[in-house]
Design a protein around this motif. Sequence first.
Motif, short mmCIF file in Angstrom:
data_model
loop_
_atom_site.label_atom_id
_atom_site.label_comp_id
_atom_site.label_asym_id
_atom_site.label_seq_id
_atom_site.Cartn_x
_atom_site.Cartn_y
_atom_site.Cartn_z
N LYS A 1 0.84 -1.21 0.00
CA LYS A 1 0.00 0.00 0.00
C LYS A 1 0.87 1.25 0.00
O LYS A 1 0.56 2.23 -0.68
N ARG A 2 1.95 1.23 0.76
CA ARG A 2 2.86 2.38 0.78
C ARG A 2 3.49 2.57 -0.60
O ARG A 2 3.59 3.68 -1.10
N SER B 1 1.01 4.06 -3.00
CA SER B 1 0.71 5.47 -2.73
C SER B 1 1.86 6.38 -3.13
O SER B 1 1.66 7.55 -3.41
N ILE C 1 0.77 2.17 11.25
CA ILE C 1 -0.53 1.59 10.92
C ILE C 1 -1.34 1.33 12.19
O ILE C 1 -2.53 1.64 12.25
N ARG D 1 -2.68 4.56 13.43
CA ARG D 1 -3.80 5.02 12.59
C ARG D 1 -5.08 4.27 12.95
O ARG D 1 -6.15 4.87 13.06
N MET E 1 -8.42 5.81 14.50
CA MET E 1 -9.70 5.64 13.82
C MET E 1 -10.77 5.18 14.80
O MET E 1 -11.88 5.70 14.80
N PRO F 1 -7.42 13.41 8.02
CA PRO F 1 -6.98 12.39 7.06
C PRO F 1 -7.47 10.98 7.42
O PRO F 1 -7.79 10.19 6.53
N ILE F 2 -7.54 10.69 8.70
CA ILE F 2 -8.03 9.38 9.13
C ILE F 2 -9.53 9.26 8.86
O ILE F 2 -10.01 8.21 8.42
N GLU G 1 -11.08 10.78 6.47
CA GLU G 1 -11.19 10.62 5.01
C GLU G 1 -10.87 9.19 4.61
O GLU G 1 -11.59 8.58 3.82
N TYR G 2 -9.79 8.65 5.13
CA TYR G 2 -9.35 7.29 4.79
C TYR G 2 -10.40 6.26 5.18
O TYR G 2 -10.67 5.31 4.45
N SER G 3 -11.03 6.45 6.35
CA SER G 3 -11.97 5.45 6.86
C SER G 3 -13.38 5.61 6.30
O SER G 3 -14.21 4.74 6.49
#
Length: 166
Positions: free
Chosen positions: A69-70, A73, A90, A93, A97, A148-149, A151-153
Amino acid sequence: TVARIGGDIFCVLGDSAQVNPANILALFQRAFSIDGQDVQLSATLGLVRLNEHEGSGADALKDADIALKRAKSQQRAGHFYFSRSMGVEIRERVRMMHALRTAFGQNQLFVVYQPQIDLATRRPVGAEALLRWQTPDGKFISPDRFIPIAEYSGLIIDLGEWVMRT
């Protein structure tokens, strides 16, 4: 040894002299012939050095997925090696979350309004609604950490609707 993990994800296991980014990416320099058609493919690699890895095979696959994933991105058709700091990042994060979902459910989030001023007339012309998070112990979590978390979730949708209603 090559195994298909699922979809377009494959696992390659072997000696580091053979299983390394240069060797694997070199295989994708030329087009593949599939049913008489030349198809150009690329590969993005998430790698784990097993001699430095602690844990089970399943843990190694999870770590490789984190590295993949890194790599995706940062640079398609590139590679990235898993590091312990990635695992810590991770886990942090994921912890954040869960804390954010709990905070949202327990009304720890609130909106503050920042006026927008017309510089020529010095009169207010509007306001920005800014989301803030204060923990039960009185600490504030910076929006640059939790947005950002969210948005990601996908939680950002519910948060946005709540801010609009508020």
